[in-house]
Design a protein around this motif. Structure first.
Motif, PDB file in Angstrom:
ATOM      1  N   VAL A  71       0.263   4.489  -1.779  1.00 18.97           N
ATOM      2  CA  VAL A  71      -1.173   4.329  -1.847  1.00 18.97           C
ATOM      3  C   VAL A  71      -1.419   4.869  -3.277  1.00 18.97           C
ATOM      4  O   VAL A  71      -2.421   4.006  -3.960  1.00 18.97           O
ATOM      5  CB  VAL A  71      -1.952   4.965  -0.682  1.00 18.97           C
ATOM      6  CG1 VAL A  71      -3.308   4.890  -1.282  1.00 18.97           C
ATOM      7  CG2 VAL A  71      -1.733   4.227   0.586  1.00 18.97           C
ATOM      8  N   LYS A  72      -1.199   5.922  -3.483  1.00 10.52           N
ATOM      9  CA  LYS A  72      -1.537   6.384  -5.036  1.00 10.52           C
ATOM     10  C   LYS A  72      -0.940   5.830  -5.956  1.00 10.52           C
ATOM     11  O   LYS A  72      -1.600   5.732  -7.005  1.00 10.52           O
ATOM     12  CB  LYS A  72      -1.262   8.116  -4.853  1.00 10.52           C
ATOM     13  CG  LYS A  72      -2.160   9.014  -4.082  1.00 10.52           C
ATOM     14  CD  LYS A  72      -1.706  10.353  -4.129  1.00 10.52           C
ATOM     15  CE  LYS A  72      -2.485  11.244  -2.927  1.00 10.52           C
ATOM     16  NZ  LYS A  72      -2.309  12.707  -2.958  1.00 10.52           N
ATOM     17  N   GLY A 125      -0.997  -0.103  -9.884  1.00 13.54           N
ATOM     18  CA  GLY A 125      -0.961  -1.398  -9.432  1.00 13.54           C
ATOM     19  C   GLY A 125       0.255  -1.480  -8.535  1.00 13.54           C
ATOM     20  O   GLY A 125       1.089  -0.931  -8.528  1.00 13.54           O
ATOM     21  N   PHE A 126       0.296  -2.824  -7.717  1.00  9.69           N
ATOM     22  CA  PHE A 126       1.382  -3.255  -6.858  1.00  9.69           C
ATOM     23  C   PHE A 126       2.802  -3.118  -7.548  1.00  9.69           C
ATOM     24  O   PHE A 126       3.809  -2.752  -6.812  1.00  9.69           O
ATOM     25  CB  PHE A 126       1.001  -4.477  -6.109  1.00  9.69           C
ATOM     26  CG  PHE A 126       2.282  -4.761  -5.038  1.00  9.69           C
ATOM     27  CD1 PHE A 126       2.081  -4.261  -3.938  1.00  9.69           C
ATOM     28  CD2 PHE A 126       3.183  -5.653  -5.441  1.00  9.69           C
ATOM     29  CE1 PHE A 126       3.056  -4.482  -2.865  1.00  9.69           C
ATOM     30  CE2 PHE A 126       3.913  -6.101  -4.467  1.00  9.69           C
ATOM     31  CZ  PHE A 126       4.035  -5.580  -3.261  1.00  9.69           C
ATOM     32  N   ARG A 127       2.852  -3.617  -8.839  1.00 10.14           N
ATOM     33  CA  ARG A 127       4.123  -3.865  -9.239  1.00 10.14           C
ATOM     34  C   ARG A 127       4.865  -2.608  -9.431  1.00 10.14           C
ATOM     35  O   ARG A 127       5.776  -2.618  -9.735  1.00 10.14           O
ATOM     36  CB  ARG A 127       3.968  -4.702 -10.607  1.00 10.14           C
ATOM     37  CG  ARG A 127       3.341  -5.984 -10.511  1.00 10.14           C
ATOM     38  CD  ARG A 127       3.340  -6.620 -11.887  1.00 10.14           C
ATOM     39  NE  ARG A 127       4.351  -6.723 -12.810  1.00 10.14           N
ATOM     40  CZ  ARG A 127       4.736  -7.073 -13.926  1.00 10.14           C
ATOM     41  NH1 ARG A 127       3.490  -7.615 -14.470  1.00 10.14           N
ATOM     42  NH2 ARG A 127       5.744  -7.131 -14.334  1.00 10.14           N
ATOM     43  N   ALA A 128       4.065  -1.390  -9.608  1.00 11.86           N
ATOM     44  CA  ALA A 128       4.678  -0.172  -9.739  1.00 11.86           C
ATOM     45  C   ALA A 128       5.665   0.083  -8.610  1.00 11.86           C
ATOM     46  O   ALA A 128       6.414   1.128  -8.811  1.00 11.86           O
ATOM     47  CB  ALA A 128       3.633   1.022  -9.940  1.00 11.86           C
ATOM     48  N   LEU A 129       5.532  -0.582  -7.644  1.00  8.72           N
ATOM     49  CA  LEU A 129       6.164  -0.128  -6.455  1.00  8.72           C
ATOM     50  C   LEU A 129       7.596  -0.795  -6.507  1.00  8.72           C
ATOM     51  O   LEU A 129       8.697  -0.393  -5.927  1.00  8.72           O
ATOM     52  CB  LEU A 129       5.937  -0.979  -5.081  1.00  8.72           C
ATOM     53  CG  LEU A 129       4.606  -0.108  -4.391  1.00  8.72           C
ATOM     54  CD1 LEU A 129       4.270  -0.721  -3.077  1.00  8.72           C
ATOM     55  CD2 LEU A 129       4.733   1.218  -4.234  1.00  8.72           C
ATOM     56  N   TYR A 130       7.820  -1.713  -7.566  1.00  8.58           N
ATOM     57  CA  TYR A 130       8.998  -2.295  -7.717  1.00  8.58           C
ATOM     58  C   TYR A 130       9.401  -1.845  -9.377  1.00  8.58           C
ATOM     59  O   TYR A 130      10.282  -2.522 -10.008  1.00  8.58           O
ATOM     60  CB  TYR A 130       8.925  -3.764  -7.845  1.00  8.58           C
ATOM     61  CG  TYR A 130       9.254  -4.425  -6.552  1.00  8.58           C
ATOM     62  CD1 TYR A 130      10.261  -4.501  -5.992  1.00  8.58           C
ATOM     63  CD2 TYR A 130       8.095  -4.568  -5.441  1.00  8.58           C
ATOM     64  CE1 TYR A 130      10.785  -4.967  -4.829  1.00  8.58           C
ATOM     65  CE2 TYR A 130       8.441  -4.744  -4.288  1.00  8.58           C
ATOM     66  CZ  TYR A 130       9.551  -5.025  -3.792  1.00  8.58           C
ATOM     67  OH  TYR A 130       9.928  -5.473  -2.517  1.00  8.58           O
ATOM     68  N   LYS A 131       8.937  -0.668  -9.659  1.00  4.92           N
ATOM     69  CA  LYS A 131       9.690  -0.017 -10.891  1.00  4.92           C
ATOM     70  C   LYS A 131      10.955   0.430 -10.747  1.00  4.92           C
ATOM     71  O   LYS A 131      11.293   0.728  -9.820  1.00  4.92           O
ATOM     72  CB  LYS A 131       8.831   1.041 -11.258  1.00  4.92           C
ATOM     73  CG  LYS A 131       7.388   1.053 -11.875  1.00  4.92           C
ATOM     74  CD  LYS A 131       6.875   2.313 -12.429  1.00  4.92           C
ATOM     75  CE  LYS A 131       5.617   2.043 -13.464  1.00  4.92           C
ATOM     76  NZ  LYS A 131       5.029   3.293 -13.879  1.00  4.92           N
ATOM     77  N   THR A 134      13.645  -0.920  -3.195  1.00  7.39           N
ATOM     78  CA  THR A 134      13.056  -0.476  -4.239  1.00  7.39           C
ATOM     79  C   THR A 134      11.734   0.308  -3.998  1.00  7.39           C
ATOM     80  O   THR A 134      11.648   1.362  -4.458  1.00  7.39           O
ATOM     81  CB  THR A 134      12.906  -1.643  -5.465  1.00  7.39           C
ATOM     82  OG1 THR A 134      14.270  -2.007  -5.661  1.00  7.39           O
ATOM     83  CG2 THR A 134      12.039  -1.027  -6.537  1.00  7.39           C
ATOM     84  N   PRO A 135      10.930  -0.433  -3.136  1.00  7.75           N
ATOM     85  CA  PRO A 135       9.493   0.350  -3.011  1.00  7.75           C
ATOM     86  C   PRO A 135       9.936   1.706  -2.350  1.00  7.75           C
ATOM     87  O   PRO A 135       9.238   2.823  -2.729  1.00  7.75           O
ATOM     88  CB  PRO A 135       8.843  -0.398  -2.003  1.00  7.75           C
ATOM     89  CG  PRO A 135       9.311  -1.782  -2.377  1.00  7.75           C
ATOM     90  CD  PRO A 135      10.720  -1.514  -2.620  1.00  7.75           C
ATOM     91  N   ALA A 136      10.842   2.050  -1.421  1.00 11.76           N
ATOM     92  CA  ALA A 136      11.073   3.460  -0.793  1.00 11.76           C
ATOM     93  C   ALA A 136      11.815   4.113  -1.821  1.00 11.76           C
ATOM     94  O   ALA A 136      11.758   5.301  -1.839  1.00 11.76           O
ATOM     95  CB  ALA A 136      11.978   3.098   0.381  1.00 11.76           C
ATOM     96  N   ASP A 137      12.578   3.462  -2.705  1.00 11.54           N
ATOM     97  CA  ASP A 137      13.143   4.219  -3.683  1.00 11.54           C
ATOM     98  C   ASP A 137      12.459   4.929  -4.671  1.00 11.54           C
ATOM     99  O   ASP A 137      12.554   6.105  -5.142  1.00 11.54           O
ATOM    100  CB  ASP A 137      14.110   3.502  -4.407  1.00 11.54           C
ATOM    101  CG  ASP A 137      15.400   4.077  -5.097  1.00 11.54           C
ATOM    102  OD1 ASP A 137      15.485   5.068  -4.976  1.00 11.54           O
ATOM    103  OD2 ASP A 137      15.899   3.529  -6.025  1.00 11.54           O
ATOM    104  N   VAL A 138      11.501   4.196  -4.842  1.00  9.50           N
ATOM    105  CA  VAL A 138       9.894   4.514  -5.988  1.00  9.50           C
ATOM    106  C   VAL A 138       9.483   6.067  -5.373  1.00  9.50           C
ATOM    107  O   VAL A 138       9.259   6.924  -5.801  1.00  9.50           O
ATOM    108  CB  VAL A 138       9.371   3.718  -6.217  1.00  9.50           C
ATOM    109  CG1 VAL A 138       7.793   4.246  -6.946  1.00  9.50           C
ATOM    110  CG2 VAL A 138       9.753   2.652  -6.997  1.00  9.50           C
TER     111      VAL A 138
END
Length: 328
Positions: free
Chosen positions: A282-283, A289-295, A252-256
């Motif tokens: 980073v941006k 916030g960190f949780r955005a990486l798992y949107k 998921t983080p790479a997918d975002v």
């Protein structure tokens, strides 16, 4: 014991592992190319069915990943809210915008990665008996190679998915592309080869992580479930559920990052918002916030679960029906 499980699995799937086809001690045999082609088309066909059936969830996941980035205007929606918003503003066609490139992408992508995994695993280790690290390396390597081939279709898919949002927000008068071929022509004419491979690095990174989670976990889970369930649909279903969860967790983080980099356009001065995966992460963390990486994790899992279920059950049954034996 491991040897007992191995005997059971091989007894239930006796045909055409790479080692069986090639002969002991060799990874290439006289019939290997023909069998690889057959497996490729079986995998491609099963993936096209899976992609078509789960595409609305992929659309929602991509839109969720795009909301909140710099320049975003509007309400932040959840999965159901996003699906409802797309239907209300863009209709059923909006839910399926980008389906053609998505399906086209899976022909080389899934064909190469799923079939290649068995053969790379045989080359690097001992086939189905390979250790955890060999299987992990095999999954990541074939995932990266397959995605490198499929990136242009992925670029078109993400852009066509994002255009409806821009049209609804008044930032575009109409979608940029009328279809897959028009998108290829337009991007190649206006942006050249770099445009066709926009976001190539995060896309490959994501594919490596997806296939680390998907192929490795399916392989390991099936070997365990097969001991108790045999080469059955129940075994395939349970293995696919495990595979879908770990594929989503890893990717998921790479997918975002992939979605945002592929969707971005150049500013008036020619600059880009994101310079790469790390810069995007980073941006995103600074701004959201960190949780955005798992949107999009929940819709991604909800999609990958049914996708894996549809794909693996279809692929396994096609292999069995054609006398090739189940995936090992």
């Amino acid at each position: 014991s491991r040897s007992r499980r191995s005997r059971i699995i091989h007894a239930r799937s006796p045909c055409l592992s790479p080692a069986n086809m090639a002969g002991k001690g060799s990874s290439i045999g006289p019939d290997t190319s023909v069998v690889m082609v057959k497996k490729f088309f079986l995998a491609a066909g099963a993936s096209m069915c899976a992609e078509t059936g789960t595409f609305p969830l992929d659309m929602a996941k991509t839109r969720l990943q795009l909301q909140g980035e710099a320049g975003f205007v509007g309400s932040r929606l959840g999965l159901l809210g996003m699906l409802g918003n797309i239907l209300a503003n863009e209709g059923v066609r909006g839910i399926y915008a980008g389906l053609t490139p998505a399906v086209a992408r899976h022909i080389p992508y899934t064909g190469i990665r799923v079939v290649g995994y068995e053969y790379v695993r045989e080359i690097l280790g001992d086939g189905p008996e390979s250790n955890f690290f060999v299987k992990a390396a095999s999954g990541m390597s074939v995932g990266g190679i397959a995605q490198a081939v499929a990136v242009p279709c992925d670029v078109v898919k993400v852009r066509m998915m994002g255009d409806g949002r821009l049209v609804a927000a008044g930032k575009l008068q109409r979608p940029r592309y009328t279809g897959l071929l028009d998108a290829f022509r337009t991007i190649s004419r206006t942006e050249g080869l770099p445009g066709m491979y926009s976001g190539c690095a995060p896309a490959i990174q994501r594919a490596m992580l997806v296939n680390l989670g998907e192929l490795l976990s399916y392989d390991l889970a099936k070997r365990q479930f097969s001991v108790y369930m045999g080469e059955t649909i129940q075994c395939h279903v349970c293995s696919a559920i495990v595979s879908g969860f770990f594929a989503s967790l890893c990717s998921t983080p790479a997918d975002v990052a992939k979605s945002r980099i592929m969707n971005q356009g150049r500013a008036a001065d020619g600059s880009l918002l994101y310079r790469g995966t790390w810069d995007c992460w980073v941006k995103t963390v600074r701004g959201e916030g960190f949780r955005a990486l798992y949107k999009g994790f929940i819709p991604s899992w909800m999609r990958l679960g049914p996708w894996q279920l549809t794909f693996w059950v279809s692929y396994e049954q096609l292999r069995l029906a054609t006398g090739m034996g189940g995936f090992q």
